[in-house]
Design a protein around this motif. Structure first.
Motif, short mmCIF file in Angstrom:
data_model
loop_
_atom_site.label_atom_id
_atom_site.label_comp_id
_atom_site.label_asym_id
_atom_site.label_seq_id
_atom_site.Cartn_x
_atom_site.Cartn_y
_atom_site.Cartn_z
N THR A 105 0.83 -1.20 0.00
CA THR A 105 0.00 0.00 0.00
C THR A 105 0.86 1.25 0.00
O THR A 105 0.58 2.21 -0.73
CB THR A 105 -0.93 -0.01 1.22
N VAL A 110 2.32 1.83 -3.46
CA VAL A 110 1.32 2.34 -4.39
C VAL A 110 1.05 3.82 -4.13
O VAL A 110 1.00 4.63 -5.07
CB VAL A 110 0.01 1.51 -4.30
N VAL A 111 0.89 4.21 -2.87
CA VAL A 111 0.64 5.61 -2.53
C VAL A 111 1.81 6.48 -2.97
O VAL A 111 1.63 7.56 -3.53
CB VAL A 111 0.34 5.76 -1.02
N THR A 112 3.05 6.00 -2.73
CA THR A 112 4.23 6.76 -3.12
C THR A 112 4.30 6.95 -4.63
O THR A 112 4.56 8.06 -5.12
CB THR A 112 5.50 6.05 -2.61
N VAL A 113 4.06 5.90 -5.38
CA VAL A 113 4.11 5.99 -6.84
C VAL A 113 3.02 6.94 -7.35
O VAL A 113 3.27 7.75 -8.25
CB VAL A 113 3.98 4.58 -7.49
N VAL A 114 1.84 6.89 -6.77
CA VAL A 114 0.76 7.79 -7.18
C VAL A 114 1.15 9.24 -6.90
O VAL A 114 0.94 10.12 -7.74
CB VAL A 114 -0.57 7.40 -6.48
N LEU A 115 1.71 9.50 -5.74
CA LEU A 115 2.12 10.87 -5.40
C LEU A 115 3.22 11.36 -6.33
O LEU A 115 3.19 12.51 -6.81
CB LEU A 115 2.56 10.96 -3.95
N MET A 142 3.89 10.35 -9.42
CA MET A 142 3.31 10.57 -10.74
C MET A 142 2.46 11.84 -10.76
O MET A 142 2.47 12.59 -11.74
CB MET A 142 2.47 9.36 -11.17
N ALA A 143 1.73 12.11 -9.68
CA ALA A 143 0.92 13.33 -9.61
C ALA A 143 1.82 14.56 -9.65
O ALA A 143 1.52 15.54 -10.35
CB ALA A 143 0.07 13.33 -8.34
N TRP A 172 1.84 17.29 -12.61
CA TRP A 172 1.62 18.69 -12.25
C TRP A 172 2.76 19.55 -12.78
O TRP A 172 2.53 20.62 -13.34
CB TRP A 172 1.50 18.83 -10.74
#
Length: 116
Positions: free
Chosen positions: A90, A93-98, A100-101, A105
């Motif tokens: 988890t 996944v959260v780190t990769v999403v951040l 990529m965001a 940006w």
């Protein structure tokens, strides 16, 4: 593979009876809505058990029972992740999403700056 269950000559009459029982249960529950909920629940449970019993006597019902038994056997074979593995996955996944965001940006801001 699910073995093909042999169909009975009365299967054509069993499914309509299941549908009729279900319809009677629903309509009866609505019609007798003034009765206490306990009586209606007991009646619905009785009708449901009877309808399932009749449905399980058909070839499709027997095939469904075999499918459920095989599925539960397969679920017991699954190796579920530990709490530590779940937490680590988890966090990844959260780190990769951040990340990529932030990259998207930054790219969006750069393109906006270049075009303006």
């Amino acid at each position: 593979m699910i073995p093909k269950a042999k169909s009975s000559r009365f299967d054509f009459a069993k499914w309509p009876s299941v549908i009729i029982l279900t319809t009677v249960g629903i309509a009866g529950n609505q019609y007798y809505s003034v009765l206490p909920i306990l009586y209606r629940v007991l009646a619905l449970l009785t009708i449901t058990i009877l309808a399932v019993f009749i449905g399980m006597q058909t070839a499709k019902g027997k095939s469904f029972a075999v499918l459920v038994k095989e599925a539960s056997t397969e679920i017991r074979k699954v190796v579920w992740p530990t709490r530590q593995e779940t937490t680590q996955t988890t966090l990844i996944v959260v780190t990769v999403v951040l990340v990529m965001a932030l990259l998207l940006w930054g790219l969006d801001y750069l393109l906006y700056w270049l075009l303006s």
